[in-house]
Write a protein that holds these residues in place. Structure first.
Motif, short mmCIF file in Angstrom:
data_model
loop_
_atom_site.label_atom_id
_atom_site.label_comp_id
_atom_site.label_asym_id
_atom_site.label_seq_id
_atom_site.Cartn_x
_atom_site.Cartn_y
_atom_site.Cartn_z
N ARG A 70 10.51 19.24 21.24
CA ARG A 70 11.04 20.07 20.16
C ARG A 70 10.93 21.55 20.54
O ARG A 70 11.81 22.35 20.24
CB ARG A 70 10.24 19.79 18.87
CG ARG A 70 10.72 20.57 17.67
CD ARG A 70 12.11 20.11 17.27
NE ARG A 70 12.67 20.95 16.22
CZ ARG A 70 13.18 22.16 16.44
NH1 ARG A 70 13.17 22.69 17.64
NH2 ARG A 70 13.71 22.84 15.44
N PRO A 74 15.16 21.85 22.07
CA PRO A 74 15.39 21.56 20.65
C PRO A 74 16.60 20.66 20.41
O PRO A 74 16.69 19.98 19.39
CB PRO A 74 15.61 22.93 20.02
CG PRO A 74 15.35 23.94 21.05
CD PRO A 74 15.22 23.28 22.37
N SER A 78 14.45 13.19 19.57
CA SER A 78 13.29 12.34 19.82
C SER A 78 13.29 11.21 18.82
O SER A 78 13.36 11.45 17.61
CB SER A 78 11.99 13.13 19.65
OG SER A 78 11.93 14.17 20.58
N GLY A 97 8.69 16.77 14.93
CA GLY A 97 10.10 16.96 15.28
C GLY A 97 10.85 15.69 15.63
O GLY A 97 11.99 15.76 16.09
N ARG A 195 14.67 17.95 9.25
CA ARG A 195 14.68 19.26 9.90
C ARG A 195 13.71 20.22 9.17
O ARG A 195 12.90 20.90 9.78
CB ARG A 195 16.09 19.83 9.88
CG ARG A 195 16.30 20.99 10.87
CD ARG A 195 17.70 21.58 10.72
NE ARG A 195 17.91 22.13 9.38
CZ ARG A 195 17.46 23.31 8.99
NH1 ARG A 195 16.75 24.06 9.81
NH2 ARG A 195 17.70 23.74 7.76
N ASN A 198 10.16 19.49 9.76
CA ASN A 198 9.71 19.98 11.07
C ASN A 198 9.53 21.51 11.06
O ASN A 198 8.51 22.03 11.51
CB ASN A 198 10.73 19.56 12.12
CG ASN A 198 10.44 20.20 13.47
OD1 ASN A 198 11.24 20.97 13.99
ND2 ASN A 198 9.28 19.90 14.02
N ARG A 202 6.02 23.30 11.64
CA ARG A 202 5.81 24.15 12.81
C ARG A 202 5.33 25.54 12.39
O ARG A 202 4.42 26.10 13.01
CB ARG A 202 7.11 24.27 13.62
CG ARG A 202 7.33 23.08 14.57
CD ARG A 202 8.80 22.88 14.85
NE ARG A 202 9.46 24.11 15.24
CZ ARG A 202 9.57 24.52 16.49
NH1 ARG A 202 9.04 23.82 17.46
NH2 ARG A 202 10.20 25.64 16.78
#
Lengths: 217, 630
Positions: A70, A74, A78, A97, A195, A198, A202
């Motif tokens: 990720r 990007p 995965s 991710g 999304r 993630n 992050r």
């Protein structure tokens, strides 16, 4: 030509997965790895479009590979391939991710179908994962628990609605019927949810690292 | 700072108040006593003759010095009026008529003679009150009743010579102690006896009784104060009462082994001590103690005897009066301060204390007025027993508040005990919770380890079988075993699960599986907010039963439609799975096909005190009805 990363420690399963991957992506080039270490080396050396990543590996967790992908690639998709179906294992991978997960014991045809769906942007979402996502964003939205510096990522009403329906045990096609939305639109909502999960995770992790003085550029 | 200002303010206000009070008292009490006409030398009151006139000759002779010039005086003869600078002895000659042979015993009654007297009847000594030289017997507070022997009485005029030993006003500290002779009453002894007894009772016996009582009280309070260092006012009160009672000895004790000057000096110091203790008591009772005031009071205790010594025996009264005026002002000011503080902090005590202290203050002012010759001494002297009465009130008040404090302490102790008990229970609870938590943590850790092992070893092997077996049946069995293993691991958590979550999980799985198998699914379950919890075991077992039931629908029934209904009751929940397939074929013995897992479903239901009913017939589809207690 697609490039696929396949991380799996059991040789039989790895070859089974490879066959399936090639069934879904006929002309793909599959790079195989049996350990996190090897997979990370591959990630830094090559670029992948799809990665099938097992979680429980002899030298660590596949989540690290998901995170590395990720971070560095990007655009790579995965997909967690695992024997664990519980949210304790899956949720961290999704936060890192991962764009969906597949249970390894499924019959070949189900597995292929789901992999195809994921690659077409329709990741699966189980009720327990949905509940976990709801709880995560609910905690994020409590101002007293959220650090000021954290970028505010919140779900839209529609996304929330979809999550609530999933959490109640409705399948995505059923929800499409309920909300009078196309299957494609529902899939987009789910994609957005993944999304945002993630992005928020992050940011949270970065802030935490900064707070601990571990953040390096 | 602010309280200091306040107390200054209180002082000044009190001073104004006091001045007003004094003037008022004087106007009210003094006016009637002064204007008296000269009475005849002998008054008759029933059988009594009251002798109000005498011839007075100063002199130390053993008999009435008839050879020296006498002055005619009116009785009562207070020396501070008639001979302010001279000491005794003074001879008084009184005459009265008596029958030669009276039918009853006659007596002479002298209400007050200070400090001591010798009495001669017709030239013969008939009575002596005690020592006439230093230390002179102190009879000032003792009324004197003297029998007149019938043998010495003449028919007609009789002469009563009274030799009085006393001191000039300036040599004593109070007016009551200065020399003087009251009227002399002559009459039947029986009649005078009654008056004597009454006077004696009020002037002396009462003082004795109260002194004893207040001494006991003082000792009691002193002990309490001693045992309770946090209640210093008890100590001060005890000391004040005891000191006052020591001072009372001056009234009761007639023969002290000390000369007059020494006794008066000690009394002066004693008054300073009483004042200091009273002020300390009031201040500490109102929590207003100040180091400065304490030092000043101690200084005063030392200064009083010092100034008395310096002033010399001839100015004792004036110096002592000044001191006493100051002391009274101090005490009254302290009372004001005390009441001021009590008014702000303990209103419930205010009124009793106010009345008591006002009474005390009024007494002090009256006493001062007497000493400054603004008022005639009252007989019996109010202060002698009214003051101890005030102490009695104050003391009982102290005891009462002490016993209340004891009760409060008891209550506080009880509440503390219960709080300690609560805290202990809370700690025990917390400890139990922590222990439980610890057990949970250990269990959780162990569960995770077992789960990890199962997944890594058993799971990996089963998975390999699933994907490498040539036989579809074996891989399907291995897949089921894998699912079974996963469910068992989930059941290991022991954590109850909200029914709503369980229903969602079941729904998702059931609809997905039926959908994958091409069977139309119709799931209905309660949609309202469910608060019930399902034990991990019930969840796992129900999942197995439902999974088995759905597997049967998919594998055996050939149904195109499957209805699942879930309803929650008060204490149970019911799950109905109904298909429109071909039903389960009967075995020869009339039982349903064992191959369809019916027996294990029923067994699992029974394990959870529930039941699983299967209704089926060829062509009618199958209904599986699972009822489980919540």
């Amino acid at each position: 030509m697609n490039k696929i990363l396949l991380l799996e420690d059991l040789p039989e399963i790895r070859s089974w997965l490879k066959a399936l991957a090639l069934q879904v992506f006929p002309n793909a080039q599959v790079s195989e790895a049996a350990r996190v270490h090897d997979a990370l080396a591959l990630v830094s050396a090559e670029r992948f479009e799809v990665a099938l990543i097992d979680l429980g590996l002899p030298d660590g967790s596949g989540v690290d590979v998901v995170a590395a992908l990720r971070e560095n690639q990007p655009e790579a998709q995965s997909v967690v391939v695992t024997i664990h179906d519980d949210d304790d294992h899956l949720f961290p991978a999704l936060q890192a991710g991962a764009f969906g997960y597949l249970l390894k014991e499924q019959p070949r045809e189900h597995f292929v179908e789901q992999l195809q769906r994921i690659s077409q942007g329709e990741p699966p979402l189980s009720p327990s994962i949905a509940r976990r996502v709801i709880a995560y964003f609910a905690a994020q939205n409590k101002p007293q628990e959220r650090p000021q510096a954290l970028p505010h990522v919140s779900l839209t009403d529609r996304e929330n609605e979809v999550l609530l329906w999933v959490a109640k045990g409705f399948t995505l096609p059923e929800i499409g019927v309920q909300l009078n939305l196309s299957r494609h639109t529902i899939a987009d909502y789910v994609k957005q949810i993944y999304r945002k999960l993630n992005v928020s995770s992050r940011a949270e992790a970065a802030l935490e690292a900064q707070r601990l003085g571990l953040f390096r550029r | 700072m602010r309280s200091r200002l306040r107390s200054d303010y209180a002082f000044s206000r009190l001073a104004v108040l006091l001045r007003g009070l004094l003037v008022f008292a004087l106007m009210a009490l003094c006016l009637p006593c002064r204007a008296q006409a000269d009475p005849p030398p002998v008054l008759f009151e029933g059988e009594l003759r009251i002798l109000t006139s005498a011839l007075a000759v100063p002199g130390p002779e053993l008999e009435y010095p008839a050879d020296r010039p006498a002055t005619k005086v009116r009785l009562p003869d207070d020396w501070w009026v008639s001979r302010p600078k001279a000491d005794g002895p003074v001879w008084y000659r009184l005459t009265f008529d008596a029958p030669a042979q009276p039918d009853r015993l006659l007596a002479a009654y002298i209400e007050r003679v200070c400090s001591n007297a010798e009495i001669h009847l017709n030239g013969r000594i008939i009575y002596s009150g005690g020592r006439m030289t230093e230390p002179v017997t102190r009879n000032c507070h003792y009324p004197q009743l003297v029998s007149l022997p019938a043998g010495l009485l003449h028919d007609g005029e009789n002469v009563l010579d009274i030799k009085v030993m006393g001191y000039a006003l300036q040599k004593v500290s109070t007016r009551q102690r200065s020399g003087g002779l009251s009227v002399v009453k002559v009459g039947p002894q029986a009649v005078l006896e009654a008056e004597y007894a009454s006077d004696r009772f009020w002037s002396l016996t009462m003082v004795e009784v109260i002194t004893v009582a207040t001494t006991m009280l003082g000792l009691l309070v002193l002990c309490l104060g001693w045992l309770n260092p946090r209640e210093p006012h008890l100590l001060w009160f005890g000391l004040m009462t005891l000191m006052w009672n020591v001072m009372s000895v001056r009234i009761l004790a007639r023969d002290l082994p000390l000369d007059n000057g020494t006794v008066e000096l000690l009394l002066g110091a004693g008054w300073a001590a009483v004042t200091a203790l009273s002020v300390q008591f009031l201040l500490s009772h109102a929590n207003l103690r100040s180091r400065t005031i304490e030092i000043c009071l101690m200084l005063q205790c030392a200064l009083v005897p010092m100034t008395l010594v310096l002033a010399g025996p001839h100015r004792l009264f004036v110096v002592m009066s000044a001191w006493q005026l100051l002391m009274v002002c101090e005490v009254i000011a302290t009372m004001g301060l005390y009441l001021f503080a009590v008014w702000h902090h303990r209103k419930e005590e205010f009124w009793l204390m106010a009345v008591t202290l006002f009474g005390l203050g009024a007494l002090l002012v009256l006493e001062r007025a007497v000493q400054h010759d603004l008022l005639d001494p009252l007989r019996p002297n109010l202060a002698h027993f009214a003051m101890p009465a005030v102490f009695l009130v104050l003391g009982t008040r102290q005891l009462r508040s002490f016993s209340r404090a004891l009760q409060d302490a008891e209550a506080a102790r009880n509440s503390l005990e219960s709080r300690v008990a609560e805290a202990t229970a809370e700690m025990e609870r917390n400890y139990a919770q922590m222990a439980e938590l610890r057990v949970e943590q250990v269990t959780e850790k162990e569960r995770k380890r077992i789960a990890g092992d199962l997944h890594d070893d058993l799971g990996a092997k089963l998975l390999t079988i699933v994907h490498t077996s040539e036989s579809e049946r074996i891989s399907s069995l291995a897949r089921e075993a894998l699912e079974e293993m996963r469910l068992s691991v989930k059941g290991l958590t022991g954590k109850p699960l909200p029914v709503a979550d369980a229903l969602a999980d079941w729904r998702a799985e059931t609809v997905l599986r039926l959908g994958q198998a091409g069977v139309e699914a119709d799931w209905r379950s309660p949609t309202e907010d469910l608060t019930q919890q399902l034990s991990a075991r019930a969840f796992v077992q129900t999942t197995r039963i439902l999974r088995e039931a759905i597997s049967n629908v998919i594998k055996h029934s050939g149904a195109s439609h499957c209805k699942v209904r879930c309803t929650l009751g008060e204490s149970d929940f019911v799950l109905v799975v109904q298909d429109n397939g071909k039903g389960i074929p009967m075995e020869l013995d009339g039982k349903l096909d064992r191959g369809h897992g019916m027996a294990s479903m029923k067994h699992r239901a029974k394990q959870m005190q529930g039941q699983c009913l299967v209704e089926s017939g060829p062509g009618y589809g199958t209904v599986i009805r699972l009822t489980l207690p919540l």
